[in-house]
Write a protein that holds these residues in place. Structure first.
Motif, PDB file in Angstrom:
ATOM      1  N   LEU A 293       0.851  -1.193   0.000  1.00 41.01           N
ATOM      2  CA  LEU A 293       0.000   0.000   0.000  1.00 41.01           C
ATOM      3  C   LEU A 293       0.887   1.244   0.000  1.00 41.01           C
ATOM      4  CD1 LEU A 293      -2.685  -1.036   2.651  1.00 41.01           C
ATOM      5  CD2 LEU A 293      -2.775  -1.320   0.188  1.00 41.01           C
ATOM      6  N   ARG A 294       0.470   2.251  -0.753  1.00 38.74           N
ATOM      7  CA  ARG A 294       1.221   3.510  -0.816  1.00 38.74           C
ATOM      8  C   ARG A 294       0.311   4.656  -0.404  1.00 38.74           C
ATOM      9  NH1 ARG A 294       5.083   3.036  -6.246  1.00 38.74           N
ATOM     10  NH2 ARG A 294       5.657   0.848  -5.940  1.00 38.74           N
ATOM     11  N   ARG A 295       0.750   5.393   0.611  1.00 39.19           N
ATOM     12  CA  ARG A 295      -0.026   6.518   1.142  1.00 39.19           C
ATOM     13  C   ARG A 295       0.412   7.813   0.463  1.00 39.19           C
ATOM     14  NH1 ARG A 295       2.245   5.175   6.834  1.00 39.19           N
ATOM     15  NH2 ARG A 295       3.921   4.635   5.367  1.00 39.19           N
ATOM     16  N   ILE A 296      -0.546   8.521  -0.110  1.00 37.53           N
ATOM     17  CA  ILE A 296      -0.284   9.786  -0.795  1.00 37.53           C
ATOM     18  C   ILE A 296      -1.035  10.881  -0.048  1.00 37.53           C
ATOM     19  CG2 ILE A 296      -0.331  11.005  -2.985  1.00 37.53           C
ATOM     20  CD1 ILE A 296       1.334   8.391  -2.955  1.00 37.53           C
ATOM     21  N   TYR A 297      -0.299  11.873   0.464  1.00 34.57           N
ATOM     22  CA  TYR A 297      -0.909  12.966   1.221  1.00 34.57           C
ATOM     23  C   TYR A 297      -1.143  14.150   0.281  1.00 34.57           C
ATOM     24  CZ  TYR A 297       0.729  10.183   5.161  1.00 34.57           C
ATOM     25  OH  TYR A 297       0.952   9.158   6.037  1.00 34.57           O
ATOM     26  N   THR A 298      -2.272  14.792   0.454  1.00 33.33           N
ATOM     27  CA  THR A 298      -2.636  15.924  -0.405  1.00 33.33           C
ATOM     28  C   THR A 298      -2.292  17.239   0.273  1.00 33.33           C
ATOM     29  OG1 THR A 298      -4.893  15.867   0.492  1.00 33.33           O
ATOM     30  CG2 THR A 298      -4.475  14.644  -1.542  1.00 33.33           C
ATOM     31  N   ILE A 311      -4.553   9.406   0.630  1.00 29.59           N
ATOM     32  CA  ILE A 311      -5.079   8.589  -0.469  1.00 29.59           C
ATOM     33  C   ILE A 311      -4.236   7.322  -0.516  1.00 29.59           C
ATOM     34  CG2 ILE A 311      -5.542   8.489  -2.943  1.00 29.59           C
ATOM     35  CD1 ILE A 311      -5.453  11.559  -2.953  1.00 29.59           C
ATOM     36  N   VAL A 312      -4.876   6.175  -0.433  1.00 30.09           N
ATOM     37  CA  VAL A 312      -4.159   4.900  -0.396  1.00 30.09           C
ATOM     38  C   VAL A 312      -4.264   4.235  -1.763  1.00 30.09           C
ATOM     39  CG1 VAL A 312      -3.925   2.662   0.717  1.00 30.09           C
ATOM     40  CG2 VAL A 312      -4.621   4.652   2.053  1.00 30.09           C
ATOM     41  N   LEU A 313      -3.107   4.004  -2.390  1.00 28.03           N
ATOM     42  CA  LEU A 313      -3.051   3.342  -3.688  1.00 28.03           C
ATOM     43  C   LEU A 313      -2.636   1.887  -3.496  1.00 28.03           C
ATOM     44  CD1 LEU A 313      -1.193   6.040  -5.830  1.00 28.03           C
ATOM     45  CD2 LEU A 313      -3.643   5.776  -5.481  1.00 28.03           C
ATOM     46  N   THR A 314      -3.282   0.994  -4.207  1.00 25.19           N
ATOM     47  CA  THR A 314      -2.945  -0.423  -4.177  1.00 25.19           C
ATOM     48  C   THR A 314      -3.032  -0.979  -5.585  1.00 25.19           C
ATOM     49  OG1 THR A 314      -3.631  -2.599  -3.375  1.00 25.19           O
ATOM     50  CG2 THR A 314      -5.331  -0.905  -3.531  1.00 25.19           C
ATOM     51  N   ILE A 315      -2.249  -2.010  -5.847  1.00 25.47           N
ATOM     52  CA  ILE A 315      -2.163  -2.582  -7.186  1.00 25.47           C
ATOM     53  C   ILE A 315      -3.435  -3.342  -7.550  1.00 25.47           C
ATOM     54  CG2 ILE A 315      -1.209  -4.824  -6.558  1.00 25.47           C
ATOM     55  CD1 ILE A 315      -0.056  -2.575  -9.458  1.00 25.47           C
ATOM     56  N   GLN A 316      -4.314  -3.599  -6.565  1.00 29.41           N
ATOM     57  CA  GLN A 316      -5.529  -4.367  -6.848  1.00 29.41           C
ATOM     58  C   GLN A 316      -6.727  -3.492  -7.192  1.00 29.41           C
ATOM     59  OE1 GLN A 316      -3.757  -4.910  -3.947  1.00 29.41           O
ATOM     60  NE2 GLN A 316      -2.865  -6.929  -4.305  1.00 29.41           N
ATOM     61  N   VAL A 324      -0.025   9.223 -10.876  1.00 29.77           N
ATOM     62  CA  VAL A 324      -0.769  10.412 -10.460  1.00 29.77           C
ATOM     63  C   VAL A 324      -2.209  10.343 -10.971  1.00 29.77           C
ATOM     64  CG1 VAL A 324      -0.894  12.925 -10.719  1.00 29.77           C
ATOM     65  CG2 VAL A 324       1.319  11.823 -10.353  1.00 29.77           C
ATOM     66  N   GLN A 325      -2.397   9.795 -12.153  1.00 30.51           N
ATOM     67  CA  GLN A 325      -3.740   9.685 -12.718  1.00 30.51           C
ATOM     68  C   GLN A 325      -4.659   8.845 -11.843  1.00 30.51           C
ATOM     69  OE1 GLN A 325      -3.735   8.141 -16.686  1.00 30.51           O
ATOM     70  NE2 GLN A 325      -5.945   8.343 -16.958  1.00 30.51           N
ATOM     71  N   ASN A 326      -4.152   7.747 -11.303  1.00 31.32           N
ATOM     72  CA  ASN A 326      -4.957   6.901 -10.418  1.00 31.32           C
ATOM     73  C   ASN A 326      -5.299   7.632  -9.125  1.00 31.32           C
ATOM     74  OD1 ASN A 326      -6.327   4.662  -9.486  1.00 31.32           O
ATOM     75  ND2 ASN A 326      -4.484   3.582  -8.834  1.00 31.32           N
ATOM     76  N   ALA A 327      -4.321   8.368  -8.555  1.00 29.11           N
ATOM     77  CA  ALA A 327      -4.566   9.107  -7.316  1.00 29.11           C
ATOM     78  C   ALA A 327      -5.596  10.214  -7.522  1.00 29.11           C
ATOM     79  CB  ALA A 327      -3.252   9.687  -6.790  1.00 29.11           C
ATOM     80  N   VAL A 328      -5.496  10.947  -8.632  1.00 28.05           N
ATOM     81  CA  VAL A 328      -6.459  12.014  -8.915  1.00 28.05           C
ATOM     82  C   VAL A 328      -7.838  11.417  -9.179  1.00 28.05           C
ATOM     83  CG1 VAL A 328      -7.031  13.877 -10.504  1.00 28.05           C
ATOM     84  CG2 VAL A 328      -4.672  13.561  -9.775  1.00 28.05           C
ATOM     85  N   GLY A 329      -7.886  10.276  -9.864  1.00 28.35           N
ATOM     86  CA  GLY A 329      -9.162   9.630 -10.125  1.00 28.35           C
ATOM     87  C   GLY A 329      -9.848   9.144  -8.865  1.00 28.35           C
ATOM     88  N   ILE A 330      -9.072   8.724  -7.863  1.00 34.83           N
ATOM     89  CA  ILE A 330      -9.666   8.312  -6.587  1.00 34.83           C
ATOM     90  C   ILE A 330     -10.272   9.509  -5.866  1.00 34.83           C
ATOM     91  CG2 ILE A 330      -9.090   7.413  -4.292  1.00 34.83           C
ATOM     92  CD1 ILE A 330      -7.123   5.539  -5.629  1.00 34.83           C
ATOM     93  N   LEU A 331      -9.620  10.684  -5.959  1.00 35.05           N
ATOM     94  CA  LEU A 331     -10.198  11.894  -5.360  1.00 35.05           C
ATOM     95  C   LEU A 331     -11.540  12.211  -6.012  1.00 35.05           C
ATOM     96  CD1 LEU A 331      -7.184  14.342  -4.929  1.00 35.05           C
ATOM     97  CD2 LEU A 331      -8.604  13.393  -3.127  1.00 35.05           C
ATOM     98  N   LEU A 336      -9.856  15.202 -13.315  1.00 37.24           N
ATOM     99  CA  LEU A 336      -9.005  14.861 -14.452  1.00 37.24           C
ATOM    100  C   LEU A 336      -9.267  15.768 -15.655  1.00 37.24           C
ATOM    101  CD1 LEU A 336      -9.144  10.967 -14.258  1.00 37.24           C
ATOM    102  CD2 LEU A 336      -7.158  12.397 -13.807  1.00 37.24           C
ATOM    103  N   ASP A 337     -10.510  16.269 -15.794  1.00 39.72           N
ATOM    104  CA  ASP A 337     -10.821  17.152 -16.918  1.00 39.72           C
ATOM    105  C   ASP A 337     -10.159  18.517 -16.761  1.00 39.72           C
ATOM    106  OD1 ASP A 337     -12.406  15.122 -17.908  1.00 39.72           O
ATOM    107  OD2 ASP A 337     -14.209  15.842 -16.876  1.00 39.72           O
ATOM    108  N   GLU A 338      -9.910  18.937 -15.499  1.00 40.94           N
ATOM    109  CA  GLU A 338      -9.305  20.243 -15.243  1.00 40.94           C
ATOM    110  C   GLU A 338      -7.828  20.137 -14.852  1.00 40.94           C
ATOM    111  OE1 GLU A 338     -11.645  21.985 -12.204  1.00 40.94           O
ATOM    112  OE2 GLU A 338     -13.530  21.879 -13.325  1.00 40.94           O
ATOM    113  N   PHE A 339      -7.284  18.913 -14.924  1.00 39.02           N
ATOM    114  CA  PHE A 339      -5.913  18.694 -14.455  1.00 39.02           C
ATOM    115  C   PHE A 339      -4.899  19.329 -15.406  1.00 39.02           C
ATOM    116  CE2 PHE A 339      -1.973  16.251 -14.340  1.00 39.02           C
ATOM    117  CZ  PHE A 339      -1.698  16.217 -12.985  1.00 39.02           C
TER     118      PHE A 339
END
Length: 411
Positions: A293-298, A311-316, A324-331, A336-339
Motif C-alpha cells: 500500500l502507498r499513502r499519498i498525502y494531499t 489517499i491509499v493506492l494499491t495494485i488491486q 498520479v492519474q490513479n490518485a487524482v481519479g480516486i479523489l 481529471l478534466d481540469e488537471f
C-alpha cells in the motif's frame, strides 16, 4: 456419468499418465477437458436461480484480507487479536458459521479482515458451504491461510488444491502469454523464449477443445499447460484470480525452537501464537509489505499537507497503477478534466517539489498538490489553437491528422 464422477475420472487419468514430450498433447487434452468439467460444476444452473452467492459483506477500508483454514486452527482468535472484534471461539469445530468482518488500523490505513467459516476437503465441489467461503475469498486482495503448526504440511497442500480448483492462484503472476483471436488466417504460434513443456502442437490441441481455430499465440515465458489454459479461461465465466497469500502457522508455543526455525524459513510463512501473543507485530508488518500500500498525502496551495487521511493506492484497485492519474481519479474523476500538472514532494522525485504529469509513478508517503487549468487554458483546450483545428462557425474540434488535403483547382 455425473460431473463429479467425470472430474474424478479425468484426475485419475492425469495422475496415471507419465509426463514427457510424447504425452504432452494427451495431457493438454485431458487438462482442457478437466477445466471444462470444473467450469460446468461452478457455472449456474440454467433452470435454477443462478450462481450460489457468497457471504454479503460490504467492502470497507483500503484493502481486504480473507482468513481461510480448516476448522479449529485459530482463525477467530486471530481476528479478535488483530482487530478487537469478538468472534466466537470454542473447543469444538465449526464454531464460526458465517463471515465476521473486522478492521485493522495500521499506518494510517484501514484493512478489512474477514473471518470465514472453516472449509473441508471437497469445498470446491460445494461441501460444507465451501462455494460460499471460496466465493468471498475471490473478492479479497490477499489470502491468509491459517494452519496448525502441530500438524503436518498436508493441510497446506489440501487448501491450496481447493483454491486452485476454483481458479484462485496463490503467489503467482499472470502468465505472459498473448492470445489474439482473428476472423481469418488460421492458427499461428510464436515463442520468444525456449519452451520446455508447451509447444505448437500442444497449444493447437488445447485450442481445438475450446473450438478456437483462428488465433495468434505469442508466448513470452517458459509457461506450463495449466498457464496456457488459465489465459484461455479469462474470457469465460470463471476467470482466474491472482492474489498474494501468507501461510500463518498458529500454536508455535507447542513446538521446540528448532521446529519453529524450520517453519519460519519457508517461503511466504509467518509463525505466530495467538494464545501467547507471539509475533503478532511481525505478522502485521509482513501483511503491510505484501499488500504494498502507498499513502499519498494531499496539499492545498499555501497550506501545510494533510497528514490525517491519505489517499491509499494499491495494485488491486482503481486502474491498478501507482500513477498520479490513479490518485487524482480516486479523489474525483471530474478533476481529471481540469488537471494541468501536479507538484510532488517525496523520495520519488529528484527535486522537491517537482512538476509531474499524469503518468508519474508515486512512492509511499509522497505529498501531492494538484494544479488546475485556468479559464484561459480551459478555453484554449476547448476551442483549440487558431490554426484551423475547429470547424468554421462553431467550437467543434477537428483532428488535424484527419483533415484531408485540399483538392487542386480544376482548370
Amino acid at each position: 456419468m455425473g460431473v463429479l464422477e467425470k472430474i474424478a475420472a479425468l484426475e485419475l487419468e492425469i495422475s496415471r499418465t507419465q509426463k514427457n514430450k510424447a504425452t504432452a498433447k494427451h495431457l493438454g487434452d485431458l487438462k482442457a477437458k478437466l477445466c471444462a468439467a470444473r467450469r460446468e460444476l461452478i457455472a449456474p444452473d440454467k433452470a435454477g436461480g443462478g450462481k450460489q452467492a457468497g457471504f454479503e459483506v460490504q467492502r470497507f477500508g483500503d484493502s481486504r484480507i480473507a482468513l481461510i483454514g480448516f476448522p479449529s486452527v485459530g482463525k477467530s482468535s486471530l481476528l479478535t487479536a488483530l482487530t478487537g472484534v469478538e468472534s466466537e471461539a470454542a473447543a469444538y469445530e465449526f464454531t464460526t458459521l458465517t463471515c465476521i468482518p473486522g478492521v485493522i488500523h495500521y499506518n494510517d490505513c484501514k484493512i478489512q479482515l474477514l473471518d470465514l467459516p472453516g472449509i473441508i476437503t471437497g469445498a470446491a465441489q460445494g461441501k460444507g458451504r465451501g462455494r460460499q467461503v471460496i466465493s468471498t475469498a475471490r473478492s479479497a486482495d490477499m489470502v491468509i491461510m491459517v494452519l496448525d503448526a502441530t500438524k503436518d504440511d498436508q493441510q497446506r497442500q489440501l487448501l491450496t488444491k481447493e483454491l486452485n480448483d476454483v481458479g484462485i492462484r496463490l503467489n503467482k503472476n499472470r502468465p505472459r502469454i498473448s492470445v489474439t483471436r482473428t476472423k481469418t488466417g488460421g492458427y499461428k504460434f510464436n515463442a520468444t523464449v525456449p519452451l520446455t513443456e508447451l509447444s505448437s502442437e500442444v497449444c493447437y490441441t488445447i485450442l481445438h477443445q475450446y473450438k478456437i481455430f483462428n488465433v495468434d499465440v505469442v508466448v513470452h515465458e517458459d509457461a506450463s499447460i495449466d498457464d496456457f489454459i488459465d489465459i484461455l479461461e479469462e474470457a469465460g465465466t470463471a476467470p482466474r484470480k491472482y492474489c498474494k497469500c501468507l501461510y500463518v502457522y498458529n500454536k508455535i508455543d507447542m513446538l521446540s525452537i528448532s521446529q519453529v526455525e524450520e517453519v519460519a524459513r519457508q517461503e511466504y510463512t509467518v509463525p505466530i501464537s495467538v494464545f501467547k501473543k507471539l509475533n503478532l507485530d511481525g505478522l502485521l508488518e509482513r501483511i503491510w509489505q505484501e499488500l504494498d500500500l502507498r499513502r499519498i498525502y494531499t496539499k492545498k496551495k499555501g497550506l501545510f499537507p494533510d497528514f490525517e487521511e491519505p489517499i491509499v493506492l494499491t495494485i488491486q484497485r482503481g486502474d491498478k497503477t501507482f500513477t498520479v492519474q490513479n490518485a487524482v481519479g480516486i479523489l474525483h474523476k471530474s478533476i481529471l478534466d481540469e488537471f494541468k500538472s501536479a507538484l510532488i514532494w517525496g523520495c520519488g522525485v529528484k527535486a522537491s517539489p517537482q512538476v509531474c504529469g499524469l503518468k508519474h509513478e508515486l512512492q509511499d508517503e509522497d505529498v501531492m498538490q494538484i494544479q488546475k487549468l485556468t479559464q484561459a487554458e480551459k478555453a484554449k483546450k476547448l476551442h483549440g489553437k487558431k490554426t484551423g483545428t475547429t470547424l468554421a462557425g462553431g467550437n467543434t474540434q477537428v483532428d488535424p491528422k484527419k483533415v484531408k488535403e485540399k483538392q487542386p483547382l480544376k482548370t
